[in-house]
Motif scaffolding. Sequence first.
Motif, PDB file in Angstrom:
ATOM      1  N   TYR A   1       0.848  -1.196   0.000  1.00 46.22           N
ATOM      2  CA  TYR A   1       0.000   0.000   0.000  1.00 46.22           C
ATOM      3  C   TYR A   1       0.886   1.250   0.000  1.00 46.22           C
ATOM      4  CZ  TYR A   1      -3.207   3.493   2.013  1.00 46.22           C
ATOM      5  OH  TYR A   1      -3.958   4.620   2.259  1.00 46.22           O
ATOM      6  N   PRO A   2       0.540   2.336  -0.725  1.00 49.87           N
ATOM      7  CA  PRO A   2      -0.706   2.593  -1.460  1.00 49.87           C
ATOM      8  C   PRO A   2      -0.709   2.081  -2.898  1.00 49.87           C
ATOM      9  CG  PRO A   2       0.658   4.549  -1.486  1.00 49.87           C
ATOM     10  CD  PRO A   2       1.411   3.526  -0.682  1.00 49.87           C
ATOM     11  N   GLY A   3       0.274   1.240  -3.256  1.00 51.45           N
ATOM     12  CA  GLY A   3       0.254   0.575  -4.552  1.00 51.45           C
ATOM     13  C   GLY A   3      -0.519  -0.723  -4.473  1.00 51.45           C
ATOM     14  N   GLU A   4      -0.107  -1.721  -5.235  1.00 50.19           N
ATOM     15  CA  GLU A   4      -0.802  -3.008  -5.246  1.00 50.19           C
ATOM     16  C   GLU A   4      -0.505  -3.768  -3.953  1.00 50.19           C
ATOM     17  OE1 GLU A   4      -0.054  -5.327  -8.696  1.00 50.19           O
ATOM     18  OE2 GLU A   4      -0.669  -3.753 -10.096  1.00 50.19           O
ATOM     19  N   TYR A   5      -1.514  -4.451  -3.442  1.00 50.05           N
ATOM     20  CA  TYR A   5      -1.346  -5.232  -2.225  1.00 50.05           C
ATOM     21  C   TYR A   5      -2.301  -6.414  -2.238  1.00 50.05           C
ATOM     22  CZ  TYR A   5      -5.450  -2.459  -0.928  1.00 50.05           C
ATOM     23  OH  TYR A   5      -6.678  -1.851  -0.915  1.00 50.05           O
ATOM     24  N   GLN A   6      -1.988  -7.405  -1.412  1.00 43.05           N
ATOM     25  CA  GLN A   6      -2.835  -8.594  -1.301  1.00 43.05           C
ATOM     26  C   GLN A   6      -3.898  -8.395  -0.235  1.00 43.05           C
ATOM     27  OE1 GLN A   6      -0.207 -11.876  -0.430  1.00 43.05           O
ATOM     28  NE2 GLN A   6       0.061 -12.383  -2.597  1.00 43.05           N
ATOM     29  N   LYS A   7      -5.039  -9.045  -0.430  1.00 47.80           N
ATOM     30  CA  LYS A   7      -6.085  -9.115   0.586  1.00 47.80           C
ATOM     31  C   LYS A   7      -6.159 -10.543   1.114  1.00 47.80           C
ATOM     32  CE  LYS A   7      -8.990  -5.474  -1.470  1.00 47.80           C
ATOM     33  NZ  LYS A   7     -10.361  -5.147  -1.964  1.00 47.80           N
TER      34      LYS A   7
ATOM     35  N   GLN B   1     -12.417 -15.650  11.354  1.00 51.08           N
ATOM     36  CA  GLN B   1     -11.226 -14.897  11.747  1.00 51.08           C
ATOM     37  C   GLN B   1     -11.142 -13.628  10.919  1.00 51.08           C
ATOM     38  OE1 GLN B   1      -8.321 -18.181  11.079  1.00 51.08           O
ATOM     39  NE2 GLN B   1      -7.716 -17.861  13.216  1.00 51.08           N
ATOM     40  N   LEU B   2     -10.538 -12.580  11.495  1.00 42.32           N
ATOM     41  CA  LEU B   2     -10.375 -11.331  10.759  1.00 42.32           C
ATOM     42  C   LEU B   2      -9.194 -11.431   9.809  1.00 42.32           C
ATOM     43  CD1 LEU B   2     -10.965  -8.529  13.448  1.00 42.32           C
ATOM     44  CD2 LEU B   2     -12.494  -9.216  11.597  1.00 42.32           C
ATOM     45  N   VAL B   3      -9.451 -11.059   8.549  1.00 42.38           N
ATOM     46  CA  VAL B   3      -8.384 -11.001   7.547  1.00 42.38           C
ATOM     47  C   VAL B   3      -8.410  -9.623   6.890  1.00 42.38           C
ATOM     48  CG1 VAL B   3      -8.464 -13.484   7.113  1.00 42.38           C
ATOM     49  CG2 VAL B   3      -9.839 -11.936   5.692  1.00 42.38           C
ATOM     50  N   SER B   4      -7.316  -9.289   6.221  1.00 39.56           N
ATOM     51  CA  SER B   4      -7.204  -7.969   5.590  1.00 39.56           C
ATOM     52  C   SER B   4      -8.124  -7.868   4.388  1.00 39.56           C
ATOM     53  CB  SER B   4      -5.758  -7.712   5.173  1.00 39.56           C
ATOM     54  OG  SER B   4      -5.335  -8.659   4.205  1.00 39.56           O
ATOM     55  N   ASP B   5      -8.677  -6.663   4.199  1.00 41.80           N
ATOM     56  CA  ASP B   5      -9.586  -6.442   3.070  1.00 41.80           C
ATOM     57  C   ASP B   5      -9.410  -5.031   2.508  1.00 41.80           C
ATOM     58  OD1 ASP B   5     -11.593  -7.486   1.356  1.00 41.80           O
ATOM     59  OD2 ASP B   5     -13.102  -6.269   2.383  1.00 41.80           O
ATOM     60  N   GLY B   6      -8.223  -4.438   2.738  1.00 44.65           N
ATOM     61  CA  GLY B   6      -7.985  -3.078   2.262  1.00 44.65           C
ATOM     62  C   GLY B   6      -6.532  -2.686   2.447  1.00 44.65           C
ATOM     63  N   GLY B   7      -6.235  -1.434   2.088  1.00 51.40           N
ATOM     64  CA  GLY B   7      -4.871  -0.926   2.211  1.00 51.40           C
ATOM     65  C   GLY B   7      -4.496  -0.627   3.647  1.00 51.40           C
ATOM     66  N   ARG B   8      -5.299   0.240   4.288  1.00 54.30           N
ATOM     67  CA  ARG B   8      -5.103   0.493   5.717  1.00 54.30           C
ATOM     68  C   ARG B   8      -5.988  -0.486   6.477  1.00 54.30           C
ATOM     69  NH1 ARG B   8      -5.845   6.751   6.799  1.00 54.30           N
ATOM     70  NH2 ARG B   8      -7.624   6.462   5.412  1.00 54.30           N
ATOM     71  N   VAL B   9      -5.380  -1.387   7.220  1.00 55.24           N
ATOM     72  CA  VAL B   9      -6.099  -2.525   7.785  1.00 55.24           C
ATOM     73  C   VAL B   9      -6.658  -2.201   9.166  1.00 55.24           C
ATOM     74  CG1 VAL B   9      -5.936  -4.969   8.405  1.00 55.24           C
ATOM     75  CG2 VAL B   9      -4.690  -4.093   6.418  1.00 55.24           C
ATOM     76  N   PHE B  10      -5.805  -1.713  10.065  1.00 55.08           N
ATOM     77  CA  PHE B  10      -6.280  -1.284  11.378  1.00 55.08           C
ATOM     78  C   PHE B  10      -5.308  -0.266  11.959  1.00 55.08           C
ATOM     79  CE2 PHE B  10      -3.595  -4.944  12.328  1.00 55.08           C
ATOM     80  CZ  PHE B  10      -2.912  -4.593  13.479  1.00 55.08           C
ATOM     81  N   LEU B  11      -5.791   0.448  12.952  1.00 59.23           N
ATOM     82  CA  LEU B  11      -4.969   1.417  13.682  1.00 59.23           C
ATOM     83  C   LEU B  11      -4.905   0.964  15.128  1.00 59.23           C
ATOM     84  CD1 LEU B  11      -4.914   5.255  13.598  1.00 59.23           C
ATOM     85  CD2 LEU B  11      -5.638   4.159  15.721  1.00 59.23           C
ATOM     86  N   LEU B  12      -3.695   0.963  15.674  1.00 57.83           N
ATOM     87  CA  LEU B  12      -3.524   0.622  17.078  1.00 57.83           C
ATOM     88  C   LEU B  12      -3.435   1.922  17.872  1.00 57.83           C
ATOM     89  CD1 LEU B  12      -3.455  -2.146  18.322  1.00 57.83           C
ATOM     90  CD2 LEU B  12      -0.971  -2.039  18.398  1.00 57.83           C
ATOM     91  N   SER B  13      -4.342   2.079  18.829  1.00 61.12           N
ATOM     92  CA  SER B  13      -4.514   3.341  19.549  1.00 61.12           C
ATOM     93  C   SER B  13      -4.185   3.161  21.026  1.00 61.12           C
ATOM     94  CB  SER B  13      -5.970   3.806  19.396  1.00 61.12           C
ATOM     95  OG  SER B  13      -6.288   4.820  20.305  1.00 61.12           O
ATOM     96  N   ALA B  14      -3.656   4.227  21.631  1.00 62.06           N
ATOM     97  CA  ALA B  14      -3.398   4.223  23.077  1.00 62.06           C
ATOM     98  C   ALA B  14      -3.469   5.647  23.603  1.00 62.06           C
ATOM     99  CB  ALA B  14      -2.031   3.619  23.384  1.00 62.06           C
ATOM    100  N   GLN B  15      -3.716   5.753  24.910  1.00 56.84           N
ATOM    101  CA  GLN B  15      -3.696   7.042  25.605  1.00 56.84           C
ATOM    102  C   GLN B  15      -2.670   6.982  26.726  1.00 56.84           C
ATOM    103  OE1 GLN B  15      -7.665   8.627  26.681  1.00 56.84           O
ATOM    104  NE2 GLN B  15      -8.538   7.096  25.303  1.00 56.84           N
ATOM    105  N   GLY B  16      -2.119   8.165  27.084  1.00 51.75           N
ATOM    106  CA  GLY B  16      -1.145   8.207  28.157  1.00 51.75           C
ATOM    107  C   GLY B  16      -0.907   9.616  28.640  1.00 51.75           C
ATOM    108  N   GLU B  17      -0.200   9.721  29.749  1.00 48.09           N
ATOM    109  CA  GLU B  17       0.083  11.043  30.325  1.00 48.09           C
ATOM    110  C   GLU B  17       1.044  11.831  29.458  1.00 48.09           C
ATOM    111  OE1 GLU B  17       1.258  11.097  34.395  1.00 48.09           O
ATOM    112  OE2 GLU B  17      -0.381   9.804  35.055  1.00 48.09           O
ATOM    113  N   THR B  18       2.036  11.148  28.862  1.00 49.86           N
ATOM    114  CA  THR B  18       2.979  11.816  27.977  1.00 49.86           C
ATOM    115  C   THR B  18       2.877  11.185  26.595  1.00 49.86           C
ATOM    116  OG1 THR B  18       4.848  10.326  28.353  1.00 49.86           O
ATOM    117  CG2 THR B  18       4.547  12.149  29.931  1.00 49.86           C
ATOM    118  N   LEU B  19       3.276  11.934  25.573  1.00 50.77           N
ATOM    119  CA  LEU B  19       3.246  11.409  24.217  1.00 50.77           C
ATOM    120  C   LEU B  19       4.238  10.256  24.072  1.00 50.77           C
ATOM    121  CD1 LEU B  19       2.131  11.581  21.372  1.00 50.77           C
ATOM    122  CD2 LEU B  19       3.765  13.423  20.894  1.00 50.77           C
TER     123      LEU B  19
END
Length: 427
Positions: free
Chosen positions: A335-341, A367-385
């Motif tokens: 991604y953002p060119g050709e990629y497999q799903k 089971q979850l499998v990829s179906d796009g270019g951006r597959v998932f985002l891993l998010s977190a919160q904290g006191e400092t960046l």
Amino acid sequence: MNILVIGRGGREHCLVKKIVESPRVDTVYAAPGNAGMTEAELVSISETDVAELIRFAKTNQVAWTVVGPEVPLMNGIVNQFREAGLAIFGPTEEAARIEGSKAFAKDIMKKYDIPTAKYESFSSSDEAKTYVKDQGAPIVIKADGLAAGKGVTVATSVEEAIEAIDIIMEQSQFGDAGKEVVIEEFLEGEEFSLMAFVHGRNVYPLLPSQDHKRIFDGDTGPNTGGMGAYAPVPHLSHGVIETAIREILEPTANALEKENRSFTGILYAGCIQTQDGPKVIEFNARFGDPETEVVLPLLKNDLIQVLEDVQSGKDPQLTWKDGFCAGVVVSSAGYPGEYQKGNLLPDIKGSHSVIPIYAGVRKEDNQLVSDGGRVFLLSAQGETLEETIESIYNTLQESQVPSTFFYRRDIARKAIRTSVSGYKYTK
């Protein structure tokens, strides 16, 4: 009440997660949604099938519809829902043109003295190329219409700029979006995203955030829809953000009202802090992606109450959690060119505070499998960046992400090095 979220990506999953927090909400529907949105009931209706979405909203007594992606907005979904007597949050087709046409947006900014880069628009590729040769490089080439975040080239040479014009106008890589190009001067500075709830002339800004658009570390490689983000932005002062609100967001809302295109919804300003102050790079007419995934988790308010307040002309009194939120996008390799799903997603082994927000996924053999270019985002919160981003990268390392996926390893690193101590944004 029942709520309908339109869209299928990470932004929409984040909206679903935020809306289900409301004690006033019974059921959240997502149309069409994705298999990772376990908090919602998925509805197999396309984002652009407005007639069927209206029928569904009426049948299921949907109190509010929230539109995620830009295409339905440009196609007038808000106009049609309102004509059907349904409550929907987003701009009309007329107001959404601020995103749908870069030439229109630039003309509005020029007419109302909203700071932005110098530009010219062209519908002839020969004239565009002549202009580039006269101006020299670096220079920015943009397809006029919607191109899924990929229709922009920051050309470092005249040859690269001419190639970009050919791709847009001669090869029609972006279809009708490339019938016209906007060519801008190159601006140097720090980019940031500033979204606001808007209703007419009323503007209620969200926390500033910063996106990482290039595919590779060090901001190299082609533009993508966004490889990661964080909020707020610790190395931009309170004064810079206040100036952007006063000189960009508020005048733009006023300008659209004067042009009989009164805006209700999320107005997104992609900005850059230059030596002459903040200037506009682009406008969007909806929540940004992936910025939404790092801004909304910091919002304390009930989102549905906010939407109701904004649409009724009442100040929603936005309040924010202390600390930071960050997100790293895991994309399909290539991604953002050709990629497999169809690649099996890694088993996320981090702590409960590191949360996946799903985008390009589907279910296969339960089971979850990829179906796009951006597959998932891993998010977190904290006191400092620093601790926030480290918790994400530690989780990714522990999860042993296979080579069928890719993620940047430098999200927020620059901000950590250059941050202003004691930064806290308040309106």
